[in-house]
Design a protein around this motif. Structure first.
Motif, PDB file in Angstrom:
ATOM      1  N   UNK A 185       0.831  -1.200   0.000  1.00 39.63           N
ATOM      2  CA  UNK A 185       0.000   0.000   0.000  1.00 39.63           C
ATOM      3  C   UNK A 185       0.866   1.250   0.000  1.00 39.63           C
ATOM      4  N   UNK A 186       0.274   2.375  -0.388  1.00 40.83           N
ATOM      5  CA  UNK A 186       0.932   3.670  -0.265  1.00 40.83           C
ATOM      6  C   UNK A 186      -0.123   4.730   0.027  1.00 40.83           C
ATOM      7  N   UNK A 187       0.303   5.783   0.692  1.00 39.37           N
ATOM      8  CA  UNK A 187      -0.609   6.865   1.052  1.00 39.37           C
ATOM      9  C   UNK A 187      -0.906   7.724  -0.166  1.00 39.37           C
ATOM     10  N   UNK A 237      -3.924   3.609  -1.263  1.00 36.62           N
ATOM     11  CA  UNK A 237      -4.179   2.905  -2.517  1.00 36.62           C
ATOM     12  C   UNK A 237      -3.120   1.832  -2.677  1.00 36.62           C
ATOM     13  N   UNK A 238      -3.420   0.892  -3.560  1.00 40.20           N
ATOM     14  CA  UNK A 238      -2.436  -0.149  -3.849  1.00 40.20           C
ATOM     15  C   UNK A 238      -1.249   0.489  -4.566  1.00 40.20           C
ATOM     16  N   UNK A 239      -0.056   0.130  -4.155  1.00 40.77           N
ATOM     17  CA  UNK A 239       1.146   0.694  -4.769  1.00 40.77           C
ATOM     18  C   UNK A 239       1.254   0.222  -6.215  1.00 40.77           C
ATOM     19  N   UNK A 249       6.682   6.484   1.487  1.00 39.11           N
ATOM     20  CA  UNK A 249       7.134   5.222   0.903  1.00 39.11           C
ATOM     21  C   UNK A 249       6.057   4.147   1.060  1.00 39.11           C
ATOM     22  N   UNK A 250       6.038   3.159   0.169  1.00 41.32           N
ATOM     23  CA  UNK A 250       5.052   2.068   0.253  1.00 41.32           C
ATOM     24  C   UNK A 250       5.242   1.235   1.518  1.00 41.32           C
TER      25      UNK A 250
END
Length: 168
Positions: A28-30, A131-133, A81-82
């Protein structure tokens, strides 16, 4: 004919199971620099759970590495960062078993399954602003064994031969 349909269904289920096993957890990532989380257990739904969740580096191994950040119930994590998410259970950290994108933008419902627990074995984590990286390549991937490919081609051959022996 009925047996042929059941074989096709069984083959489809097996291929789906193999494809889902070969794809590891989600990274994930912001979306806006920080992600917010709130957790619910299956037994204490309107209230936050006391389960411990952890945020790991994207390259971390949940079985061996320590989390970067942990929280109970409600948490917020600011990082560019993810990262991976994990649930602390009696047998160690486990990754999410599934996720569902909600109608609100960048909002997901993540489900975790506690291994070895018979009742109340689900934990739910709502994630906001994530969201998904883009890079979902797992660090340690296990290729499908050749036996899976050979078994699949053999089953397809049997289905084809069974189809040719119809009475005209």
């Amino acid at each position: 004919m009925k047996m042929l349909l059941s074989l096709k269904l069984w083959l489809a289920v097996c291929l789906f199971a193999v494809s889902t096993v070969s794809s590891a957890g989600i990274i994930w990532e912001a979306t806006d620099g920080d992600s917010n989380f709130i957790s619910f257990g299956s037994s204490a739904f309107p209230f936050t759970s006391s389960d411990t969740f952890g945020i790991f580096a994207a390259t971390a191994d949940l079985a061996a590495d320590a989390p970067v950040y942990t929280f109970n119930g409600v948490g917020s994590f600011a990082s560019a960062s993810p990262f991976k998410l994990g649930l602390l259970t009696a047998s160690g950290w486990v990754s999410e078993a599934g996720n569902y994108e909600l109608s609100a933008p960048n909002t997901f419902l993540l489900s975790f399954v506690k291994p070895g627990v018979i009742t109340n074995n689900l934990s739910f984590l709502f994630g906001f602003d994530l969201k998904a990286a883009a890079n979902q390549n797992p660090v340690t991937s296990v290729p499908l064994p050749a036996s899976v490919w050979f078994m699949t081609s053999a089953l397809m051959g049997f289905l084809y031969i069974g189809r040719r022996k119809q009475v005209v």
